[in-house]
Write a protein that holds these residues in place. Structure first.
Motif, PDB file in Angstrom:
ATOM      1  N   SER A 244     -56.500  45.370  -2.689  1.00  0.00           N
ATOM      2  CA  SER A 244     -55.096  45.240  -3.222  1.00  0.00           C
ATOM      3  C   SER A 244     -54.808  44.854  -4.724  1.00  0.00           C
ATOM      4  CB  SER A 244     -54.332  44.244  -2.003  1.00  0.00           C
ATOM      5  OG  SER A 244     -55.087  43.014  -2.534  1.00  0.00           O
ATOM      6  N   ALA A 245     -53.797  45.351  -5.179  1.00  0.00           N
ATOM      7  CA  ALA A 245     -53.372  45.280  -6.515  1.00  0.00           C
ATOM      8  C   ALA A 245     -53.245  43.743  -7.039  1.00  0.00           C
ATOM      9  CB  ALA A 245     -52.256  45.949  -6.943  1.00  0.00           C
ATOM     10  N   GLN A 246     -53.659  43.788  -8.186  1.00  0.00           N
ATOM     11  CA  GLN A 246     -53.586  42.192  -8.745  1.00  0.00           C
ATOM     12  C   GLN A 246     -52.185  42.375  -9.609  1.00  0.00           C
ATOM     13  OE1 GLN A 246     -56.873  41.322 -10.862  1.00  0.00           O
ATOM     14  NE2 GLN A 246     -57.930  40.669  -9.018  1.00  0.00           N
ATOM     15  N   ASP A 247     -51.551  41.367  -9.527  1.00  0.00           N
ATOM     16  CA  ASP A 247     -50.119  41.174 -10.174  1.00  0.00           C
ATOM     17  C   ASP A 247     -50.038  40.021 -10.863  1.00  0.00           C
ATOM     18  OD1 ASP A 247     -47.386  40.878 -10.827  1.00  0.00           O
ATOM     19  OD2 ASP A 247     -46.556  41.583  -8.848  1.00  0.00           O
ATOM     20  N   ALA A 248     -50.220  40.113 -12.189  1.00  0.00           N
ATOM     21  CA  ALA A 248     -50.264  38.761 -13.215  1.00  0.00           C
ATOM     22  C   ALA A 248     -49.090  37.913 -12.954  1.00  0.00           C
ATOM     23  CB  ALA A 248     -50.672  39.305 -14.667  1.00  0.00           C
TER      24      ALA A 248
ATOM     25  N   ALA B 110     -47.008  37.608 -10.622  1.00  0.00           N
ATOM     26  CA  ALA B 110     -46.745  36.918  -9.521  1.00  0.00           C
ATOM     27  C   ALA B 110     -47.760  35.876  -9.562  1.00  0.00           C
ATOM     28  CB  ALA B 110     -47.025  37.987  -8.128  1.00  0.00           C
ATOM     29  N   GLY B 111     -49.022  36.070 -10.106  1.00  0.00           N
ATOM     30  CA  GLY B 111     -50.025  34.836 -10.401  1.00  0.00           C
ATOM     31  C   GLY B 111     -49.503  33.894 -11.230  1.00  0.00           C
ATOM     32  N   GLU B 112     -48.293  34.079 -12.000  1.00  0.00           N
ATOM     33  CA  GLU B 112     -48.049  32.841 -12.751  1.00  0.00           C
ATOM     34  C   GLU B 112     -47.219  32.058 -12.131  1.00  0.00           C
ATOM     35  OE1 GLU B 112     -45.584  34.457 -16.037  1.00  0.00           O
ATOM     36  OE2 GLU B 112     -45.520  32.494 -17.132  1.00  0.00           O
ATOM     37  N   LYS B 113     -46.698  32.584 -10.939  1.00  0.00           N
ATOM     38  CA  LYS B 113     -45.888  31.767 -10.252  1.00  0.00           C
ATOM     39  C   LYS B 113     -46.911  30.929  -9.328  1.00  0.00           C
ATOM     40  CE  LYS B 113     -41.764  34.393  -9.962  1.00  0.00           C
ATOM     41  NZ  LYS B 113     -41.685  36.072  -9.713  1.00  0.00           N
TER      42      LYS B 113
ATOM     43  N   GLU C 271     -55.182  35.507   0.404  1.00  0.00           N
ATOM     44  CA  GLU C 271     -55.925  36.500  -0.558  1.00  0.00           C
ATOM     45  C   GLU C 271     -55.308  37.042  -1.450  1.00  0.00           C
ATOM     46  OE1 GLU C 271     -59.366  36.409  -0.446  1.00  0.00           O
ATOM     47  OE2 GLU C 271     -59.481  35.208   1.489  1.00  0.00           O
ATOM     48  N   GLN C 272     -54.079  37.609  -1.202  1.00  0.00           N
ATOM     49  CA  GLN C 272     -53.494  38.227  -2.177  1.00  0.00           C
ATOM     50  C   GLN C 272     -52.667  37.135  -3.292  1.00  0.00           C
ATOM     51  OE1 GLN C 272     -52.418  41.610  -2.199  1.00  0.00           O
ATOM     52  NE2 GLN C 272     -51.780  41.028  -4.541  1.00  0.00           N
ATOM     53  N   ARG C 273     -52.244  36.202  -2.827  1.00  0.00           N
ATOM     54  CA  ARG C 273     -51.832  35.098  -4.026  1.00  0.00           C
ATOM     55  C   ARG C 273     -53.136  34.874  -4.931  1.00  0.00           C
ATOM     56  NH1 ARG C 273     -47.088  32.349  -3.683  1.00  0.00           N
ATOM     57  NH2 ARG C 273     -48.126  30.317  -3.853  1.00  0.00           N
ATOM     58  N   THR C 274     -54.181  34.656  -4.274  1.00  0.00           N
ATOM     59  CA  THR C 274     -55.603  34.455  -5.189  1.00  0.00           C
ATOM     60  C   THR C 274     -55.869  35.616  -6.118  1.00  0.00           C
ATOM     61  OG1 THR C 274     -56.302  33.089  -3.288  1.00  0.00           O
ATOM     62  CG2 THR C 274     -57.931  34.053  -5.087  1.00  0.00           C
ATOM     63  N   SER C 275     -55.655  37.001  -5.650  1.00  0.00           N
ATOM     64  CA  SER C 275     -55.872  38.001  -6.628  1.00  0.00           C
ATOM     65  C   SER C 275     -54.614  37.960  -7.519  1.00  0.00           C
ATOM     66  CB  SER C 275     -55.567  39.318  -5.686  1.00  0.00           C
ATOM     67  OG  SER C 275     -56.557  39.551  -4.861  1.00  0.00           O
ATOM     68  N   ASP C 276     -53.584  37.688  -7.329  1.00  0.00           N
ATOM     69  CA  ASP C 276     -52.453  37.445  -8.528  1.00  0.00           C
ATOM     70  C   ASP C 276     -53.018  36.450  -9.431  1.00  0.00           C
ATOM     71  OD1 ASP C 276     -51.306  39.692  -7.061  1.00  0.00           O
ATOM     72  OD2 ASP C 276     -49.868  38.350  -5.790  1.00  0.00           O
ATOM     73  N   LEU C 277     -53.227  35.290  -8.823  1.00  0.00           N
ATOM     74  CA  LEU C 277     -53.688  34.335  -9.823  1.00  0.00           C
ATOM     75  C   LEU C 277     -54.761  34.649 -10.726  1.00  0.00           C
ATOM     76  CD1 LEU C 277     -53.627  31.446 -10.466  1.00  0.00           C
ATOM     77  CD2 LEU C 277     -55.114  30.891  -8.721  1.00  0.00           C
ATOM     78  N   ILE C 278     -55.865  35.401 -10.069  1.00  0.00           N
ATOM     79  CA  ILE C 278     -56.801  35.779 -10.995  1.00  0.00           C
ATOM     80  C   ILE C 278     -56.420  36.638 -12.193  1.00  0.00           C
ATOM     81  CG2 ILE C 278     -59.068  37.206 -11.111  1.00  0.00           C
ATOM     82  CD1 ILE C 278     -59.722  36.027  -8.196  1.00  0.00           C
ATOM     83  N   ALA C 279     -55.463  37.724 -11.558  1.00  0.00           N
ATOM     84  CA  ALA C 279     -55.000  38.547 -12.612  1.00  0.00           C
ATOM     85  C   ALA C 279     -54.385  37.662 -13.757  1.00  0.00           C
ATOM     86  CB  ALA C 279     -53.755  39.588 -11.824  1.00  0.00           C
TER      87      ALA C 279
END
Ligand code: HEM
Length: 105
Positions: A1-5, A7-10, A89-97
């Motif tokens: 799934s895509a990484q969304d920086a 969203a990761g900032e939140k 997992e999605q929130r983790t991907s976003d956080l990494i981005a």
């Protein structure tokens, strides 16, 4: 799934209680997190790590960070980071981005 920086900032809002990131970031309760992905655990100058974190022998690649943030005390028994873990997992991907936007100083 895509990484969304964005969203990761939140997601990072909860981390900000203890960690700074970005230009001028300083160590606080936890170490500054610039340049995290790719560097060795326990390597931020001037931060007083636990022996457990300092001696973990980990490198913060994406897979290792993912395991750690899901359950910090399982990955690094004896860590002084008080954080229950990010299970999504999605929130983790976003956080990494989000984290990858900030190079080492
Ligand atoms: C250590 C990330 C939340 C306090 C670390 C490390 C990472 C990290 C990757 C290891 C750094 C290194 O080896 O250089 C995060 C992220 C968070 C988060 C992404 C949010 C999802 C928190 C919170 C606190 C905290 C809320 C305080 C209540 C600490 C402390 C350490 C640490 C004290 C040092 C651990 C030790 O030396 O044993 N954090 N953290 N962190 N973090 Fe966090």
């Amino acid at each position: 799934s895509a990484q969304d920086a964005a969203a990761g900032e939140k997601v990072f809002v909860v981390c900000k209680a203890c960690h700074q990131i970005g230009e001028g970031a300083k160590n606080g309760v936890g170490p500054a997190l610039n340049g995290l992905i790719g560097r060795n655990a326990g390597s931020v100058p001037g931060y007083s790590y636990s022996a457990a974190n300092k001696g973990s022998g980990l490198t913060w690649d994406e897979a290792t960070f993912r395991e750690y943030i899901k359950d910090p005390k399982a990955k690094i028994p004896g860590t002084k980071m008080i954080y229950p873990g990010l299970k999504d997992e999605q929130r983790t991907s976003d956080l990494i981005a989000f984290l990858k936007q900030f190079d080492a100083d």
